[in-house]
Motif scaffolding. Structure first.
Motif, mmCIF file in Angstrom:
data_model
loop_
_atom_site.group_PDB
_atom_site.id
_atom_site.type_symbol
_atom_site.label_atom_id
_atom_site.label_comp_id
_atom_site.label_asym_id
_atom_site.label_seq_id
_atom_site.Cartn_x
_atom_site.Cartn_y
_atom_site.Cartn_z
ATOM 1 N N ARG A 76 -2.388 -4.910 1.425
ATOM 2 C CA ARG A 76 -1.834 -6.354 0.712
ATOM 3 C C ARG A 76 -0.894 -6.234 -0.272
ATOM 4 O O ARG A 76 -0.742 -4.882 -0.899
ATOM 5 N N ASP A 79 -3.164 -6.146 -6.078
ATOM 6 C CA ASP A 79 -4.662 -6.360 -6.310
ATOM 7 C C ASP A 79 -5.222 -7.526 -6.955
ATOM 8 O O ASP A 79 -5.497 -7.526 -8.161
ATOM 9 N N SER A 83 -3.892 -12.407 -2.526
ATOM 10 C CA SER A 83 -2.875 -11.554 -2.199
ATOM 11 C C SER A 83 -2.752 -11.137 -0.612
ATOM 12 O O SER A 83 -3.689 -10.529 -0.287
ATOM 13 N N TYR A 84 -1.828 -11.605 0.222
ATOM 14 C CA TYR A 84 -1.974 -11.194 1.539
ATOM 15 C C TYR A 84 -0.623 -11.516 2.213
ATOM 16 O O TYR A 84 0.385 -12.240 1.729
ATOM 17 N N SER A 110 -3.297 -1.535 -2.416
ATOM 18 C CA SER A 110 -2.262 -2.596 -2.455
ATOM 19 C C SER A 110 -0.749 -1.928 -2.535
ATOM 20 O O SER A 110 -0.695 -0.744 -2.853
#
Length: 315
Positions: A76, A79, A83-84, A110
């Motif tokens: 992602r 953190d 969040s994507y 992340s």
């Protein structure tokens, strides 16, 4: 211990091996193909490109290496909840397949944590990860000033100090670069063009507390181009304004958290002119070499080694 890292960011496919005994990181990376004149890729196209490029990079990387003992992969962008980004699915899928086939653990991180770890490693300052420090992450997707502390089940606990309220530093550099007819991503090309500038155009960064706004810089640059200013001068203007913006945000953070080490990460920090602007004004500023500032998989590989030592939960 040999650990494998994989990172499939928005514009670079990356794989790396980290040897904890020698302390060496070996990397392979390839930019995603972006058609001339375009400002980026659709996420579906990015995922497809990563899946095409990853096998060859991994074959090259692991040809003469012992099998890795674990895999670290970017899952992602950051953190934080929600969040994507689809492009990271390419790396996750590949990492899980390698882990299943080799019966080795896979650790997910992340993209931002990977950038910070790679910058610390490149600056020969990995020891800072065990205590609080400041970090600035400036890239095509992120422009954030961060207060970083050691995490429990993740590498870092991050508190946001300041951020862009519109465009990221890398975005504005890329957009101005495309206006000037430069290839995308435009960072290195804009820096080379700026070196030819003979005139410093006036400007002032837009700071709002600890945050910044950069969309105005895109508009100002477009106006300068329309008025006929030489491309090199426009490139230098854009570069200077981005550097002053990062410097202003970093100075505010340094005054708020005096005495903490300050590491600068992300692709924008490959720019030597911007680095020099900051290094002369932020005491103890730490920078990594360009290959560990730009998108890379060394960070996830290093974090995987830390995860094995710390007993973090794997995927």
């Amino acid at each position: 211990m040999i650990t494998l890292g994989i990172d499939t960011s928005n514009y670079t496919t990356s794989a790396a091996l980290f040897d904890s005994q020698s302390g060496q990181a070996t990397q392979r990376g390839q930019l995603l193909p972006v058609p001339k004149g375009e400002k980026g890729l659709r996420q579906s196209d990015a995922v497809f490109a990563h899946l095409k490029q990853l096998p060859t990079l991994l074959e090259q990387l692991m040809a003469d290496s012992p099998p890795p003992e674990c895999v670290g992969v970017s899952l992602r962008p950051r953190d934080v909840q929600g969040s994507y980004m689809p492009c990271f699915l390419a790396g996750e899928t590949t990492a899980r397949a390698i882990g299943a086939a080799g019966k080795i653990p896979v650790f997910g991180f992340s993209h931002q944590a990977g950038h910070i770890a790679a910058a610390l490693f490149g600056a020969q300052s990995l020891d800072l990860a065990s205590a609080p420090f400041l970090a600035f992450h400036a890239s095509g997707g992120t422009t954030e000033c961060l207060n970083v502390k050691p995490g429990q089940d993740i590498p870092f606990e991050i508190t946001l100090i300041g951020e862009t309220l519109d465009l990221s530093a890398g975005q504005v550099i890329d957009r101005v670069g495309v206006m000037l007819g430069l290839p995308f991503p435009a960072g290195p090309h804009l820096e080379q063009l700026a070196e030819k500038s003979a005139n410093a155009l006036p400007g002032k960064p837009v700071l709002k507390g600890g945050n910044c706004c950069l969309s105005g810089l895109e508009n100002q640059s477009a106006a300068l181009i329309a008025k006929g200013h030489p491309p090199a001068d426009v490139a230098a203007f854009c570069q200077c304004m981005v550097g002053q913006t990062i410097l202003g945000m970093a100075q505010l953070a340094a005054s708020e958290y005096p005495g903490l080490p300050f590491v600068f990460a992300g692709g924008v920090m490959c720019n030597e002119t911007i680095r020099k602007m900051i290094a002369g004004r932020i005491a103890g500023a730490k920078f990594a070499p360009a290959n560990l500032s730009a998108d890379n998989a060394a960070g996830p590989a290093i974090l995987a080694q830390m995860a094995m030592e710390s007993g973090w939960r794997h995927c």
